[in-house]
Scaffold this motif. Structure first.
Motif, PDB file in Angstrom:
ATOM      1  N   ASN A 581       0.237   8.959   8.295  1.00 34.74           N
ATOM      2  CA  ASN A 581      -0.251   7.789   7.064  1.00 34.74           C
ATOM      3  C   ASN A 581       1.386   6.902   7.269  1.00 34.74           C
ATOM      4  O   ASN A 581       1.373   5.690   7.080  1.00 34.74           O
ATOM      5  CB  ASN A 581      -0.534   8.277   5.923  1.00 34.74           C
ATOM      6  CG  ASN A 581      -1.801   7.969   5.545  1.00 34.74           C
ATOM      7  OD1 ASN A 581      -2.386   7.020   5.986  1.00 34.74           O
ATOM      8  ND2 ASN A 581      -2.490   8.783   4.946  1.00 34.74           N
ATOM      9  N   HIS A 585       1.991   3.175   7.909  1.00 33.58           N
ATOM     10  CA  HIS A 585       2.754   2.151   6.854  1.00 33.58           C
ATOM     11  C   HIS A 585       3.962   1.466   7.305  1.00 33.58           C
ATOM     12  O   HIS A 585       4.221   0.235   7.181  1.00 33.58           O
ATOM     13  CB  HIS A 585       3.397   2.985   5.513  1.00 33.58           C
ATOM     14  CG  HIS A 585       2.467   2.767   4.495  1.00 33.58           C
ATOM     15  ND1 HIS A 585       2.144   1.700   4.139  1.00 33.58           N
ATOM     16  CD2 HIS A 585       1.812   3.641   3.691  1.00 33.58           C
ATOM     17  CE1 HIS A 585       1.534   1.551   2.950  1.00 33.58           C
ATOM     18  NE2 HIS A 585       1.070   2.657   2.680  1.00 33.58           N
ATOM     19  N   LYS A 589       4.835  -2.628   7.792  1.00 30.90           N
ATOM     20  CA  LYS A 589       5.810  -3.244   7.252  1.00 30.90           C
ATOM     21  C   LYS A 589       6.645  -4.173   8.259  1.00 30.90           C
ATOM     22  O   LYS A 589       7.103  -5.227   8.048  1.00 30.90           O
ATOM     23  CB  LYS A 589       7.054  -2.137   6.553  1.00 30.90           C
ATOM     24  CG  LYS A 589       7.898  -2.826   5.812  1.00 30.90           C
ATOM     25  CD  LYS A 589       8.744  -1.706   4.987  1.00 30.90           C
ATOM     26  CE  LYS A 589      10.041  -2.307   4.346  1.00 30.90           C
ATOM     27  NZ  LYS A 589      10.974  -1.351   3.591  1.00 30.90           N
TER      28      LYS A 589
ATOM     29  N   ASP B 496      11.217   1.056  -1.521  1.00 31.22           N
ATOM     30  CA  ASP B 496      10.357   1.510  -0.496  1.00 31.22           C
ATOM     31  C   ASP B 496       8.934   0.658   0.068  1.00 31.22           C
ATOM     32  O   ASP B 496       8.549  -0.082  -0.634  1.00 31.22           O
ATOM     33  CB  ASP B 496      10.143   3.021  -1.013  1.00 31.22           C
ATOM     34  CG  ASP B 496       8.878   2.912  -1.951  1.00 31.22           C
ATOM     35  OD1 ASP B 496       7.844   2.840  -1.695  1.00 31.22           O
ATOM     36  OD2 ASP B 496       9.243   3.456  -3.205  1.00 31.22           O
ATOM     37  N   ASP B 498       5.785   0.999   0.159  1.00 22.43           N
ATOM     38  CA  ASP B 498       4.584   0.847  -0.672  1.00 22.43           C
ATOM     39  C   ASP B 498       4.839  -0.072  -1.764  1.00 22.43           C
ATOM     40  O   ASP B 498       3.989  -1.190  -1.928  1.00 22.43           O
ATOM     41  CB  ASP B 498       4.067   2.267  -1.276  1.00 22.43           C
ATOM     42  CG  ASP B 498       3.449   2.957  -0.372  1.00 22.43           C
ATOM     43  OD1 ASP B 498       3.109   2.471   0.922  1.00 22.43           O
ATOM     44  OD2 ASP B 498       3.206   4.085  -0.747  1.00 22.43           O
ATOM     45  N   THR B 499       5.799   0.056  -2.526  1.00 17.01           N
ATOM     46  CA  THR B 499       6.274  -0.760  -3.522  1.00 17.01           C
ATOM     47  C   THR B 499       6.471  -2.096  -2.984  1.00 17.01           C
ATOM     48  O   THR B 499       5.923  -3.342  -3.705  1.00 17.01           O
ATOM     49  CB  THR B 499       7.309  -0.340  -4.149  1.00 17.01           C
ATOM     50  OG1 THR B 499       7.508   1.181  -4.247  1.00 17.01           O
ATOM     51  CG2 THR B 499       7.480  -0.929  -5.580  1.00 17.01           C
ATOM     52  N   GLN B 501       5.003  -3.756  -0.439  1.00 15.10           N
ATOM     53  CA  GLN B 501       3.769  -4.449  -0.262  1.00 15.10           C
ATOM     54  C   GLN B 501       3.073  -4.681  -1.526  1.00 15.10           C
ATOM     55  O   GLN B 501       2.445  -5.730  -1.689  1.00 15.10           O
ATOM     56  CB  GLN B 501       2.703  -3.111   0.357  1.00 15.10           C
ATOM     57  CG  GLN B 501       2.946  -2.900   1.761  1.00 15.10           C
ATOM     58  CD  GLN B 501       3.224  -4.041   2.730  1.00 15.10           C
ATOM     59  OE1 GLN B 501       2.384  -5.002   2.638  1.00 15.10           O
ATOM     60  NE2 GLN B 501       4.193  -4.072   3.619  1.00 15.10           N
ATOM     61  N   ARG B 502       3.163  -3.815  -2.763  1.00 17.36           N
ATOM     62  CA  ARG B 502       2.670  -4.453  -3.932  1.00 17.36           C
ATOM     63  C   ARG B 502       3.227  -5.601  -4.414  1.00 17.36           C
ATOM     64  O   ARG B 502       2.683  -6.464  -4.970  1.00 17.36           O
ATOM     65  CB  ARG B 502       2.696  -3.251  -4.944  1.00 17.36           C
ATOM     66  CG  ARG B 502       1.666  -2.176  -4.727  1.00 17.36           C
ATOM     67  CD  ARG B 502       1.244  -1.338  -5.632  1.00 17.36           C
ATOM     68  NE  ARG B 502       2.463  -0.571  -6.426  1.00 17.36           N
ATOM     69  CZ  ARG B 502       2.961   0.375  -5.917  1.00 17.36           C
ATOM     70  NH1 ARG B 502       2.200   1.281  -4.658  1.00 17.36           N
ATOM     71  NH2 ARG B 502       4.046   1.050  -6.494  1.00 17.36           N
TER      72      ARG B 502
END
Lengths: 590, 565
Positions: A581, A585, A589, B496, B498-499, B501-502
């Motif tokens: 996963n 990601h 990115k 990071d 994930d953040t 992307q949001r």
């Protein structure tokens, strides 16, 4: 840092305890101190003797009935003696200043070196809890305050007291009654001095605090001037500044009032004492109890009697802050250093084993909970996981920077706690995530204090690709870097750190990859370097980049201090778990 | 007066001329009272046949009280005035400093500015307070006491005063010498502080590379040098008081030998002799003060000159405010810019156009000049005229405050102030929903996890935020500013994945409403822009949309491949 501005008051007992320890640091200087104190006594004697010469000049020659020429000769001789004594006092005064300062500086130098070496031996955890600024204040400023202890307190306070004693003795000898009448005003003067000292300490503390705030405000505004301008916050900041500046004036004026009331007091008290001396002494002369010379002597002595009171308050302040400084220093010196450990490691093969390692910086928050792995010589291990999952801690524990809570770490099959710590650390080449370069030449940044032959240096620079950085500037290796090497880019700093870690040709490489942005071309150089550096070495990589991870023999995915997945890149991708996963990601990115 | 600094020094004092005048009056009064006392005690000593004179002694007590009152007066007036001048000068320095442009600041340094606001201001204050007081005092006091000495016995006065001019002269030179050796001590203390700061900050590196021994040896060298320099200073400084003692001692010895003979001859009474001795004893202070004052004033004048250089610098211009509102259309025409003091242009011949609500991306390596554009748009550095237009108006003709209100900027190096989180967010002074902005920047939850929420203090005396948190706070700060143009300069490097992307998703909602200028070294951040410029050493080497650029065989494609491999 707030507590640095507060002058914490120590109890007298504590203060004496710390002064005792400071004096013990000065025990090699004891003969010098004794000599200086003896000199001070001599000086006090001379200072007291001088007005007596004047007085005896009056009594013996000026108002005596002897023949004219004899009186002239006597006065001439007296003048010469006076001159000789003054000269002696001047020379003595100079030597004493020199002597006391030498004692103070010698002790300070010793303490500073001692403190600095001690810091180098304290466990690294000590530095996590103590900000750099605070420790620097200890090494640079608090030690300086202690030198004032020797010059300000031992030299001045003690000498003043000695002088006062000698003076009082002389006064009593001349006329006990007159002396007592002079001293009538001494208790109120002392009281005023104490009150003044107390208020002064308080006001000065406020002044220091507000001034530091004000300066920090200015400095910060200048540092963030572009931001401030972009957000058009000038008017708001000016308002804030003016308010703080006015507040500062407020406490400054408190100081002005305080000094206004107290400083003239001592002069006035000495004038009033003069009136008393003239009144009481005058009657004594009239009734023949004392000579005219004695009365004049008392008039001369008055100044000497009240002068030390004037700065007694300040001396006590120095004493107080010296006690505080001493306490802070000894608190550091009393901290337990890390244990040096046992047998030295000669040349490690680079086999590393973690057996059920548990660790916590704070007992309530476990950081590692049972981490185990075996790394055979030459193998590469990648540690992957979110921030705070414990990756960097694994590398710190291997270097024995922190004590284990539970479990074992073995190097070549030997528990690292049984190894001599310096020799253990020499087995590792370390590149930290937080790249720290020194304000020194590039050469120093690579070699530090190690003696490195030119070919070895060149080889390290070549393998690490740091040669690029060296060649980028006409001064090459002698180029001086600014604070933290700030004129180099993040990537360049990483290359220099590489070279620094490789100079010793260590068998094990530990690398904590930098997360911050590195431009892509330097990144390429880093990857090339890494490829070559890793040849034949055991390595632990705290990895953020896929390209680094893929070639590792083993990948541990950490989550809250536990190993949740392990295997090679391919194996983990096939498992299609948390690791897979994460990788997806990262690809997104990019 | 030769120096502007000296004139300016008196200028500040002139603002408090009444206070200063009264202070000087108080000083004269105090000196007169002090000098009256030896005369009175002489009267008492010379006439003791029927006991001390009651009236004269009462007069001494009165004079003592008068002297106290007069001293309080001058202390309040003179020191108070000096303190007021001190904060006024500091205020002027600060106000001027923040209104100077960044070009000025880039050629100066924060250290220099701080030195102006601290040590130079202190030097000026010292001169205004002590130098003023002691020079008046020295003049008044020595005039009065020399007159007194001459009145008692002119011949004796001539002889005994001989050493005093020498004292003033020597003090002046000793002072100078003293300052230069003290500067050297100060330098070595700075070196010591710097060394310990660096070693402690770099302790981990030194520890892991086992460099304690070498480092400690280096430190010992520095402490030894400090010790040596301090002792040199002590040798110079230690000469003072013995010199004073000796020179005034010579004069006392002369008094004893010569003055004593005058008493024997009957030309002088014993009381006069004692008065003479007191006057002489008090005369060494004004002489010392004279030497001291001269060097204080000299230092203060130099400091004032430095301060004036700053105060003379021209602040940023303030043009008239034009009618708004602005829509946020940007046009850049052939922009070439070199930083002051720079050799190579940071940007050369840049041309671009963004419609209001459109987006522009700039990619390139570190040092390719991307960030320069954000500074020029807001005129943090002055662009050449006719190169940057906002809604068709040349930015150099706009009012600065108005212009900067049109941009919300998220800098590459996030700068936060030591204030609460809310105060930081509200830096621009606009009312707006702080929490909403923080939510968009994915920061709200973390802020709420602090016990004091938005009132949490940041900085040295408060909480230290992580790099990612700082960046997001800066983003929220910019989002809170209602500006038509949003400038993002490598904004999310420490956030990071994930953040990030949001955040990008919530920023996407702004498209069309705000003009967006995105600067990044990562291709991924700019791929959705209406136009992307690829910069290399300040020049545009490629331009177009993402797909277009990928199709070309250029830097963009190379960067893309490097970053995705």
């Amino acid at each position: 840092m707030i507590d640095d501005h507060l002058q914490v008051k120590l109890s007298q007992r504590q203060a004496l305890f710390y002064f005792g320890r400071v004096l013990r640091e000065a025990r090699e200087q004891r003969w010098m101190i004794a000599l200086c104190l003896f000199g001070s006594l001599l000086e006090a004697g001379i200072e007291v003797r001088l007005p007596q010469l004047m007085a005896s000049g009056i009594d013996q020659f000026m108002i005596s009935k002897a023949s004219g020429p004899a009186r002239m000769d006597g006065l001439m001789q007296l003048g010469l003696v006076y001159l000789g004594l003054v000269l002696l006092a001047a020379v003595l005064g100079f030597l004493l200043t020199l002597g006391f300062n030498r004692v103070g500086q010698t002790v300070v130098e010793r303490l500073r070196n001692h403190l600095f070496e001690h810091l180098h031996r304290l466990p690294i955890g000590y530095f996590d809890g103590n900000p750099v600024g605070r420790l620097v204040t200890r090494v640079a400023n608090d030690t300086g305050t202690l030198s004032e202890f020797f010059t300000g307190v031992v030299a001045n306070l003690l000498c003043d007291l000695l002088k006062l004693l000698v003076l009082l003795g002389a006064l009593f000898w001349a006329s006990p009654r007159l002396t007592l009448s002079v001293l009538v005003l001494a208790p109120p003067a002392l009281l005023a001095s104490l009150l003044f000292q107390r208020a002064n300490t308080r006001v000065n503390r406020d002044i220091r605090r507000l001034l530091a705030q004000l300066n920090a405000f200015i400095q910060e505004n200048l540092q963030g001037l572009a931001t401030l301008k972009s957000f058009t916050a000038e008017a708001k900041m000016q308002g804030d500044f003016d308010r703080q500046n006015r507040e500062y004036l407020g406490v400054e004026m408190r100081l002005v009032y305080l000094y206004m009331l107290f400083r003239p007091l001592f002069g006035t008290i000495s004038m009033l004492s003069l009136a008393i001396v003239l009144w009481v002494g005058g009657w004594q002369v009239t009734s023949g109890q004392i000579s005219l010379g004695t009365l004049v002597l008392f008039v001369f002595y008055l100044k000497m009697l009240f002068a030390p009171l004037d700065d007694l308050a300040e001396r006590f302040n120095v004493l107080q802050s010296a006690a505080v400084a001493a306490e802070r220093l000894f608190l550091i010196l009393d901290a337990e250093p890390e244990s040096p450990g046992g047998q030295p490691v000669v040349s490690s093969r680079g086999r590393i084993e973690f057996r059920d390692v548990h660790f916590a910086y704070d007992p309530k928050k476990p950081v590692l909970q049972g981490v185990s792995f075996v790394l055979e010589p030459g193998q590469k291990l990648a540690l992957v996981g979110a921030t705070g999952s414990g990756k960097t801690t694994v590398t710190s524990l291997l270097q024995r920077l922190y004590p284990l809570v539970e479990g074992e770490i073995l190097l070549d099959g030997v528990d690292i706690r049984q190894l001599q710590v310096d020799s253990l650390r020499r087995q590792f080449g370390i590149i930290q995530q937080e790249l720290f370069l020194f304000k020194a030449s590039l050469r120093h940044n690579v070699t530090l204090y190690r003696s490195v032959s030119e070919p070895a240096l060149a080889e390290a620079l070549r393998i690490s690709r740091a040669a690029r950085v060296v060649e980028a500037h006409p001064e090459g290796l002698e180029r001086r870097l600014g604070e933290r090497g700030n004129q180099l880019s993040q990537g360049e700093r990483q290359l220099v750190s590489f070279a620094r870690a490789l100079v010793d040709d260590p068998p094990v490489l530990i690398m904590d990859e930098a997360t911050a942005s590195i431009d892509s071309l330097t990144e390429q150089a880093i990857q090339e370097a890494l490829h070559e550096v890793l040849q034949g070495r055991t390595a632990i990589l705290v990895a953020h980049r896929l390209s680094t991870i893929q070639h590792c023999d083993q990948i541990l995915l950490l989550d809250h201090g536990k190993v949740v997945e392990r295997g090679t890149h391919r194996e983990l991708m096939e498992q299609d778990g948390a690791y897979a996963n994460l990788v997806r990601h990262q690809l997104e990115k990019a | 007066m030769k120096s502007r600094g000296l004139r300016a020094l008196f200028g500040y004092l002139w603002n408090y001329r009444w206070q200063t005048g009264i202070g000087v009056l108080g000083l004269i009064l105090a000196d007169a009272a002090q000098l009256g006392i030896p005369f009175l005690s002489q009267r008492v000593i010379d006439d003791l046949r029927e006991g001390p004179d009651r009236f004269t002694i009462a007069l001494i007590v009165c004079l003592a009280l008068l002297a106290y009152a007069a001293r309080c007066l001058w202390r309040y007036c003179l020191f108070g005035a000096a303190r007021k001048c001190d904060i006024e000068i500091r205020r002027q320095i600060y106000h001027r400093a923040i209104h100077l442009d960044l070009t000025y600041h880039s050629q100066s340094s924060i250290g220099h500015m701080m030195a102006l606001a601290t040590s130079d201001v202190a030097a000026v204050r010292m001169a205004l307070a002590f130098a003023l007081m002691s020079s008046f005092d020295a003049v008044i006091y020595s005039l009065l006491s020399i007159t007194a000495l001459l009145r008692i016995d002119a011949g004796l006065a001539m002889v005994t005063l001989l050493p005093f001019p020498l004292l003033g002269f020597m003090m002046r030179y000793l002072m100078k010498w003293n300052y230069s050796t003290w500067d050297r001590v100060q330098q070595s203390i700075d070196e010591l502080t710097e060394k310990s700061r660096e070693s402690i900050a770099g302790m981990r590196v030194l520890r892991t590379l086992v460099q304690a021994e070498g480092d400690a040896a280096e430190f010992r060298r520095i402490t030894a040098e400090q010790h040596r320099r301090f002792m040199t200073f002590v040798k110079v400084d230690g000469v003072y008081s013995p010199t004073i003692l000796f020179l005034s001692g010579i004069s006392s010895a002369l008094l004893l030998a010569v003055g004593g003979q005058h008493v024997v001859d009957g030309r002088l009474t014993v009381g006069e002799f004692a008065a003479f001795a007191s006057f002489l004893g008090q005369l060494s202070w004004p002489m010392v003060a004279a030497g001291w004052t001269l060097s204080l004033v000299q230092r203060a004048t130099a400091s004032m000159d430095r301060i004036l250089t700053l105060l003379d610098a021209l602040p940023e211009p303030q043009q008239p405010v034009l009618d708004g509102p602005f829509e946020g259309a940007l046009e850049i025409r052939g922009l070439t810019f070199t930083y002051p003091g720079g050799v190579k242009p940071a940007l050369s011949d840049l041309t671009a156009r963004v419609a209001a609500g459109g987006s522009l991306g700039l990619v390139g390596e570190v040092g390719s000049g991307k960030s320069t554009l954000t500074r020029l748009l807001q005129r943090l550095f002055e662009p050449p005229a006719g190169t940057i237009f906002l809604d068709g108006r040349d930015v150099v003709e706009l009012n600065l405050t108005q212009l900067r209100r049109q941009f919300a900027w998220v800098e590459q190096e996030s700068f936060l102030f030591s204030a609460t989180i809310e105060e930081n967010l509200r830096l621009s002074g606009f009312a707006g929903d702080v929490q909403e902005a923080a939510r968009q920047a994915e920061l709200h939850q973390e802020v709420m996890s602090f016990p004091e929420g938005y009132q949490t203090l940041l900085g040295e005396r408060g909480v230290t935020l992580s790099g990612g948190q700082r960046q997001r706070l800066c983003l929220a700060r910019a989002l809170l500013k209602p500006a038509p143009v949003l400038l993002l300069d490598d904004t999310l490097s420490a956030v990071d994945a994930d953040t990030e992307q949001r955040i990008l998703a919530s920023l996407a909602a702004l498209r069309g409403r705000q003009t967006l200028v995105i600067i990044s070294h990562r291709v991924s951040s700019v791929r959705d822009c209406d136009e992307i410029l690829v910069l290399e050493e300040g020049s545009v080497v490629q331009r177009g949309r993402h797909q277009q650029l990928l199709a070309e065989d250029g830097l963009y494609k190379r960067l893309y491949e490097l970053q995705t491999s």
